[in-house]
Design a protein around this motif. Sequence first.
Motif: not given
Length: 191
Positions: A70-87
């Motif tokens: 539902e609304l408010g359930d997930l904190f979503v971070i999106r970037v192509d290829g779901n790569v991870i950097d400092s952001h």
Amino acid sequence: MGKVEYNCQAREALKKLIEGNKKYVESSKASIDIDKEALLKNYKDRQAPYAIIVTCSDSRVIPEAIFSAELGDLFVIRVDGNVIDSHQLESIVYAEEHFGTGLVVVLGHTHCSAIDAVVSGHSHEYTEYIATDIKKAIGSEKDEYKACIMNVMHCCDVVESSLMIQQDERESGLNVVGAVYDLETGEVEFI
Ligand SMILES: [Zn+2]
């Protein structure tokens, strides 16, 4: 991966995600319902997402739908290829510290164009940053599905080895898990 025992909150969050995905696959449609009342309630209440989802920007991957959230359930971070950097890392820490969210899911997906570009040698289609990170994760792997899993595992390792996250793990038990979303079946496989 697996080095840390799941804390109670993370285990509960993971259960919700697994059950939510089962519901989504069985019903074959999204259950999220955002009306004005829901908007107002979420605006007034403090947000309390139960999971942090780091996933690809692919328009066919909709975390709230996939997990029947539902609304408010997930904190979503999106970037192509779901790569991870400092952001991404800073966003994860922010959610953990401000909302007490204890579970991070790195969610890759099948037929990911970022992975495909690297596997097929067309990485010039991407900015050098994303392709470089994916190459680091998958090496010379040519199988698209295996490469997707390798990339997810690598991203989980990056999150876990981050000093900021290690500190959070000690203090509050932030857990990290990898998963792959199948674009054709709608199923999520937790790794
Ligand atoms: Zn993708």
